[in-house]
Design a protein around this motif. Structure first.
Motif, PDB file in Angstrom:
ATOM      1  N   LEU A 258     -48.647  -3.202  -4.272  1.00  0.00           N
ATOM      2  CA  LEU A 258     -47.568  -3.690  -5.009  1.00  0.00           C
ATOM      3  C   LEU A 258     -47.216  -5.129  -4.845  1.00  0.00           C
ATOM      4  CD1 LEU A 258     -45.313  -0.853  -3.823  1.00  0.00           C
ATOM      5  CD2 LEU A 258     -46.445  -1.055  -5.982  1.00  0.00           C
ATOM      6  N   CYS A 305     -48.834   2.487 -10.222  1.00  0.00           N
ATOM      7  CA  CYS A 305     -47.913   1.233 -10.837  1.00  0.00           C
ATOM      8  C   CYS A 305     -47.506   1.424 -12.325  1.00  0.00           C
ATOM      9  CB  CYS A 305     -48.702   0.032 -10.486  1.00  0.00           C
ATOM     10  SG  CYS A 305     -48.831  -0.345  -8.973  1.00  0.00           S
ATOM     11  N   ILE A 345     -46.653   5.630  -3.606  1.00  0.00           N
ATOM     12  CA  ILE A 345     -46.218   4.559  -4.518  1.00  0.00           C
ATOM     13  C   ILE A 345     -45.080   5.185  -5.472  1.00  0.00           C
ATOM     14  CG2 ILE A 345     -47.024   3.580  -6.719  1.00  0.00           C
ATOM     15  CD1 ILE A 345     -48.223   2.018  -4.490  1.00  0.00           C
ATOM     16  N   ALA A 346     -44.914   6.494  -5.802  1.00  0.00           N
ATOM     17  CA  ALA A 346     -44.308   6.612  -7.033  1.00  0.00           C
ATOM     18  C   ALA A 346     -43.159   7.897  -6.558  1.00  0.00           C
ATOM     19  CB  ALA A 346     -45.023   7.193  -8.173  1.00  0.00           C
ATOM     20  N   ARG A 356     -38.223   4.672  -4.913  1.00  0.00           N
ATOM     21  CA  ARG A 356     -39.796   4.676  -4.796  1.00  0.00           C
ATOM     22  C   ARG A 356     -40.310   3.370  -4.140  1.00  0.00           C
ATOM     23  NH1 ARG A 356     -40.994   5.361 -10.928  1.00  0.00           N
ATOM     24  NH2 ARG A 356     -39.684   3.711 -10.896  1.00  0.00           N
ATOM     25  N   ARG A 358     -42.555   1.490  -5.154  1.00  0.00           N
ATOM     26  CA  ARG A 358     -42.905   0.730  -6.026  1.00  0.00           C
ATOM     27  C   ARG A 358     -41.460  -0.336  -6.878  1.00  0.00           C
ATOM     28  NH1 ARG A 358     -45.027   4.576 -10.769  1.00  0.00           N
ATOM     29  NH2 ARG A 358     -42.996   5.078 -11.883  1.00  0.00           N
ATOM     30  N   ASP A 359     -40.448   0.419  -6.582  1.00  0.00           N
ATOM     31  CA  ASP A 359     -39.281  -0.212  -7.285  1.00  0.00           C
ATOM     32  C   ASP A 359     -38.875  -1.430  -6.278  1.00  0.00           C
ATOM     33  OD1 ASP A 359     -38.720   2.136  -8.659  1.00  0.00           O
ATOM     34  OD2 ASP A 359     -37.696   3.163  -7.405  1.00  0.00           O
ATOM     35  N   THR A 361     -40.818  -3.856  -5.923  1.00  0.00           N
ATOM     36  CA  THR A 361     -41.417  -4.991  -6.629  1.00  0.00           C
ATOM     37  C   THR A 361     -41.372  -4.615  -8.104  1.00  0.00           C
ATOM     38  OG1 THR A 361     -43.378  -3.456  -6.492  1.00  0.00           O
ATOM     39  CG2 THR A 361     -43.145  -5.354  -4.867  1.00  0.00           C
ATOM     40  N   LEU A 364     -44.118  -6.003 -11.616  1.00  0.00           N
ATOM     41  CA  LEU A 364     -45.460  -5.638 -11.473  1.00  0.00           C
ATOM     42  C   LEU A 364     -46.005  -6.227 -12.617  1.00  0.00           C
ATOM     43  CD1 LEU A 364     -45.592  -2.087  -9.669  1.00  0.00           C
ATOM     44  CD2 LEU A 364     -46.315  -4.429  -8.826  1.00  0.00           C
TER      45      LEU A 364
END
Length: 453
Positions: A258, A305, A345-346, A356, A358-359, A361, A364
């Motif tokens: 990430l 991602c 990641i998700a 999550r 990935r939230d 960052t 992306l």
């Protein structure tokens, strides 16, 4: 004249040596001497913790002046000597780390590494604050130390000093108030390998993205989700246990993806591929995933991602390992990697308030584009563009991608790439002071009070 008459004065003088050294170093950092201002908040944190330890010495010195039995005085004297030795031990550890920054050559490397680590750490902490998950107290980013080793390694906040491999002395049970990342010297001279810092900072974020530094870590919640999801998929308990053993490193790799994107993935894969064919079966008893499993995990994470260029890079990673002899029992692990990558990641996490990973960052796609553009410049394919759009943490991943684009494959080309990337990161405008000047005194006091000599 009895030695006891001048003993309090002598002890006070010996205690003053550390007081004065801490004060002098703090003044130098506050004045930004030799560009040390970027460590102001770290030094403030260390100073606050040291003040707690020094107060313990002052209290013992006061006890020496009381009219007590010789045995009681002897016990107090011995305790005070232990406090003095232990406090010096912790201070000298960080003093040694800061002393590396007085060497001009190492200072360039360490300043760059510190800025990359800080730029990986701070944005995630800020997002977590915006979500209301952690308090407003400043959490100091890691401090990088060049020291021999096979690979970078982080000692998170509250690690014992003994973990750093220092000489065995009573102060080794002290807890670190500031995380330390060990960067091997041969890595420090290859700027494209600084992309591994993103993984190491991930370990630190896993610890610090908790309110008050306590409660469940991301890796701990991920470990339980892995057990539940693999059990639902019919995976046997023995294999589920293997995956849970890898949870900490999987979490750090997820942060690496990430924060560093395709460049981090390429860096890690380049380090793994040459060693991957060592074993005929999947390595199951290490805290790190087996090399082939880890490469597939990284590829799966890139795909999750949901950024088109990163998905394309995932396919390229798989190709780098495809031609190698692979473990005979690899297949099931590769299939399960998709489940684990989705979780890492998700999948919404309670630790993150239902967000999550990935939230943390949210840019992306923009980061991926900027990293590619910088890679083209660092490889010599395009002219220099304005630097306002780049941040420190993207430069090492860009250097890793540039490495793959070089037309020449010799040491001179690599040395030039290292210097070009280092010069570029130095050209990015930065403030003289990073962070804030308000260490969490309650946390540090608790940490110091737990120390015994």
């Amino acid at each position: 004249m009895s030695a006891q008459l001048w003993l309090p004065a002598e002890i006070a003088h010996r205690m003053r040596i550390l007081h004065d050294d801490i004060a002098a170093h703090t003044i130098a950092v506050d004045a930004n001497e030799a560009g040390q201002g970027i460590h102001q908040s770290q030094v403030a944190t260390l100073k606050t913790m040291m003040e707690v330890l020094l107060q313990r010495q002052d209290n013992l010195l006061t006890e020496l002046a009381l009219d007590r039995s010789p045995a009681a005085m002897a016990k107090t004297y011995a305790d005070l000597l232990g406090e003095i030795a232990g406090s010096h031990g912790l201070w000298r550890l960080f003093r040694t780390i800061y002393a590396q920054r007085l060497d001009p050559a190492e200072k360039r490397l360490l300043d760059a590494a510190d800025l990359v680590a800080e730029d990986c750490y701070r944005p995630c902490i800020q997002v977590a604050r915006d979500w209301g998950l952690i308090d407003g107290k400043y959490r100091e980013p890691p401090l990088v130390w060049i020291e021999a080793g096979l690979s970078p390694l982080i000692f998170p906040r509250q690690s014992e000093v003994r973990a750093l491999g220092m000489t065995l002395r009573p102060y080794l049970t002290q807890r670190l108030p500031i995380p330390i990342i060990v960067l091997p010297p041969d890595h420090a001279g290859c700027f494209w390998l600084y992309a591994t810092l993103h993984h190491e900072v991930g370990h630190n974020l896993d610890q610090d993205l908790r309110s008050g530094g306590c409660g469940q870590r991301i890796a701990e919640e991920l470990r339980q989700k892995i057990v539940d999801r693999l059990a639902a998929a019919g995976v046997d308990p023995a294999r589920r246990q293997i995956w849970t053993r890898w949870a900490d490193e999987i979490t750090a790799d997820a942060f690496g993806v990430l924060l560093g994107g395709a460049g981090f993935a390429a860096c890690l894969t380049a380090l793994l591929v040459p060693q991957a064919p060592q074993h005929g079966e999947v390595v199951r008893n290490d805290e790190h995933p087996d090399a082939f499993v880890r490469i597939e995990l990284i590829a799966q994470m890139l795909e999750r991602c949901e950024i088109a260029p990163l998905s394309a890079d995932a396919s390229a990673l798989r190709q780098r390992a495809a031609g190698l002899p692979q473990p005979s029992d690899l297949g099931p692990f590769l299939r399960q990697a998709a489940i684990v990558a989705e979780l890492a990641i998700a999948t919404p996490l309670d630790v993150l308030g239902g967000h999550r990973l990935r939230d943390l960052t949210p840019r992306l796609g923009e980061d991926a584009q900027r990293t590619q553009e910088l890679a083209h410049y660092l490889s010599g394919r395009t002219p220099l563009r304005p630097k306002e759009w780049i941040c420190h943490r993207l430069v090492p991943p860009a250097a890793q991608l540039a490495l793959q684009q070089l037309e020449a494959h010799d040491e001179q080309a690599l040395a030039e790439l290292h210097e070009r990337a280092l010069t570029f990161i130095e050209s990015i405008e930065r403030p003289a002071f990073l962070g804030e000047t308000g260490p969490d005194e309650g946390f540090l006091r608790t940490l110091a009070e737990e120390i015994t000599f």
